[in-house]
Write a protein that holds these residues in place. Structure first.
Motif, PDB file in Angstrom:
ATOM      1  N   ALA A  85      37.383  45.877  -9.020  1.00 31.31           N
ATOM      2  CA  ALA A  85      38.282  45.459  -7.948  1.00 31.31           C
ATOM      3  C   ALA A  85      39.684  46.044  -8.145  1.00 31.31           C
ATOM      4  CB  ALA A  85      38.335  43.938  -7.862  1.00 31.31           C
ATOM      5  N   LEU A  86      40.195  45.982  -9.371  1.00 27.60           N
ATOM      6  CA  LEU A  86      41.522  46.522  -9.653  1.00 27.60           C
ATOM      7  C   LEU A  86      41.555  48.040  -9.431  1.00 27.60           C
ATOM      8  CD1 LEU A  86      44.439  46.524 -10.642  1.00 27.60           C
ATOM      9  CD2 LEU A  86      43.551  46.462 -13.002  1.00 27.60           C
ATOM     10  N   ALA A  87      40.560  48.754  -9.956  1.00 35.66           N
ATOM     11  CA  ALA A  87      40.533  50.210  -9.816  1.00 35.66           C
ATOM     12  C   ALA A  87      40.454  50.617  -8.344  1.00 35.66           C
ATOM     13  CB  ALA A  87      39.354  50.795 -10.589  1.00 35.66           C
ATOM     14  N   THR A  88      39.617  49.924  -7.577  1.00 39.67           N
ATOM     15  CA  THR A  88      39.465  50.235  -6.148  1.00 39.67           C
ATOM     16  C   THR A  88      40.761  49.948  -5.395  1.00 39.67           C
ATOM     17  OG1 THR A  88      37.111  49.712  -6.304  1.00 39.67           O
ATOM     18  CG2 THR A  88      38.074  49.772  -4.104  1.00 39.67           C
ATOM     19  N   TRP A  89      41.373  48.834  -5.704  1.00 44.49           N
ATOM     20  CA  TRP A  89      42.640  48.448  -5.065  1.00 44.49           C
ATOM     21  C   TRP A  89      43.747  49.440  -5.433  1.00 44.49           C
ATOM     22  CZ3 TRP A  89      47.381  47.311  -7.113  1.00 44.49           C
ATOM     23  CH2 TRP A  89      48.318  46.739  -6.249  1.00 44.49           C
ATOM     24  N   ALA A  90      43.792  49.878  -6.683  1.00 41.60           N
ATOM     25  CA  ALA A  90      44.893  50.702  -7.180  1.00 41.60           C
ATOM     26  C   ALA A  90      44.838  52.151  -6.708  1.00 41.60           C
ATOM     27  CB  ALA A  90      44.920  50.664  -8.705  1.00 41.60           C
ATOM     28  N   ARG A  91      43.665  52.694  -6.464  1.00 35.51           N
ATOM     29  CA  ARG A  91      43.572  54.129  -6.145  1.00 35.51           C
ATOM     30  C   ARG A  91      44.514  54.566  -5.021  1.00 35.51           C
ATOM     31  NH1 ARG A  91      37.905  53.728  -7.990  1.00 35.51           N
ATOM     32  NH2 ARG A  91      37.979  54.770 -10.023  1.00 35.51           N
ATOM     33  N   PRO A  92      44.614  53.855  -3.891  1.00 29.93           N
ATOM     34  CA  PRO A  92      45.565  54.310  -2.865  1.00 29.93           C
ATOM     35  C   PRO A  92      47.011  53.852  -3.096  1.00 29.93           C
ATOM     36  CG  PRO A  92      44.290  52.470  -2.026  1.00 29.93           C
ATOM     37  CD  PRO A  92      43.736  52.795  -3.395  1.00 29.93           C
ATOM     38  N   ARG A  93      47.246  53.016  -4.108  1.00 26.15           N
ATOM     39  CA  ARG A  93      48.567  52.407  -4.281  1.00 26.15           C
ATOM     40  C   ARG A  93      49.331  52.838  -5.536  1.00 26.15           C
ATOM     41  NH1 ARG A  93      45.005  48.743  -2.227  1.00 26.15           N
ATOM     42  NH2 ARG A  93      45.655  47.638  -0.338  1.00 26.15           N
ATOM     43  N   VAL A  94      48.618  53.243  -6.568  1.00 20.18           N
ATOM     44  CA  VAL A  94      49.249  53.555  -7.853  1.00 20.18           C
ATOM     45  C   VAL A  94      49.078  55.039  -8.129  1.00 20.18           C
ATOM     46  CG1 VAL A  94      49.200  53.104 -10.333  1.00 20.18           C
ATOM     47  CG2 VAL A  94      48.787  51.234  -8.730  1.00 20.18           C
ATOM     48  N   HIS A  95      50.185  55.718  -8.344  1.00 17.74           N
ATOM     49  CA  HIS A  95      50.105  57.147  -8.648  1.00 17.74           C
ATOM     50  C   HIS A  95      49.684  57.323 -10.110  1.00 17.74           C
ATOM     51  CE1 HIS A  95      50.732  61.392  -8.522  1.00 17.74           C
ATOM     52  NE2 HIS A  95      51.469  61.308  -9.618  1.00 17.74           N
ATOM     53  N   ALA A  96      48.503  57.914 -10.291  1.00 17.90           N
ATOM     54  CA  ALA A  96      47.984  58.202 -11.632  1.00 17.90           C
ATOM     55  C   ALA A  96      47.054  59.408 -11.510  1.00 17.90           C
ATOM     56  CB  ALA A  96      47.242  57.004 -12.197  1.00 17.90           C
TER      57      ALA A  96
END
Length: 192
Positions: free
Chosen positions: A23-34
């Motif tokens: 859930a965290l990884a899916t949520w973060a992909r469009p929001r966190v630059h990495a």
């Protein structure tokens, strides 16, 4: 949620379980630059991350959105079918029926390129790993360990209970997405 620095540009985020990591990884992909965001059993690695402030907006109770559905054809002729049938209090046909009735979700990848840990098997159907791993498991073998289901992408040693085999190609570097079952993919096994 705990954050642990890993080298100069990465952070490992510890969460409750594999579902929370997905859930965290899916949520973060469009929001966190990495450069990369990689879920695992109880962690998510953010490699090349430049701003962790966005992680404060994630809610641990959030579910990952439903991913693409992939059907995997299986010939149920594995060496552990009788063992699993005994564990489940049924016959081989009952194992096939129960295994194909579940919609699994690829929560994370590991062990080998293309190997996805598939969640969804109810706790009362958990099966123990082999006491001693097999020296060689053929590619395409479909197995269970605990409540996890997985498909071996290549020949390798392994201690999972084998139900059958598929000719689906789990890892192909020529594809745009090399893994057939990346995290978030919904999976149904279909008896052939």
């Amino acid at each position: 949620m705990q954050l642990r620095p890993v080298g100069p540009r990465a952070v490992l985020v510890e969460v409750e379980d594999a579902a929370a990591a997905l859930a965290l990884a899916t949520w973060a992909r469009p929001r966190v630059h990495a450069d990369e965001i990689v879920p695992a059993a109880t962690t998510v690695l953010f490699d090349g991350v430049t701003d962790l402030a966005a992680l404060a907006d994630w809610s641990p109770g959030a579910d990952a959105p439903a991913g693409e559905l992939v059907e995997v054809p299986v010939v149920y002729d594995g060496p552990d079918l009788d063992f699993v049938a005994e564990q489940w209090g049924t016959d081989v046909a009952g194992v096939v029926e129960r295994h194909t009735a579940v919609e699994y979700v690829a929560e994370f990848c590991g062990f080998a390129p293309g190997f996805s840990y598939l969640a969804g098997l109810p706790g009362d159907l958990a099966v123990p790993r082999l006491e001693s791993p097999r020296p060689a498991v053929p590619p395409g073998s479909v197995g269970l360990a605990g409540t996890w289901c997985g498909v071996y992408p290549t020949a390798s040693p392994g201690g999972w209970r084998l139900l059958g085999r598929t000719d689906a190609v789990l890892w192909d570097q020529a594809r745009a997405e090399p893994a057939l079952l990346p995290p978030g993919t919904r999976v149904r096994f279909v008896a052939r």
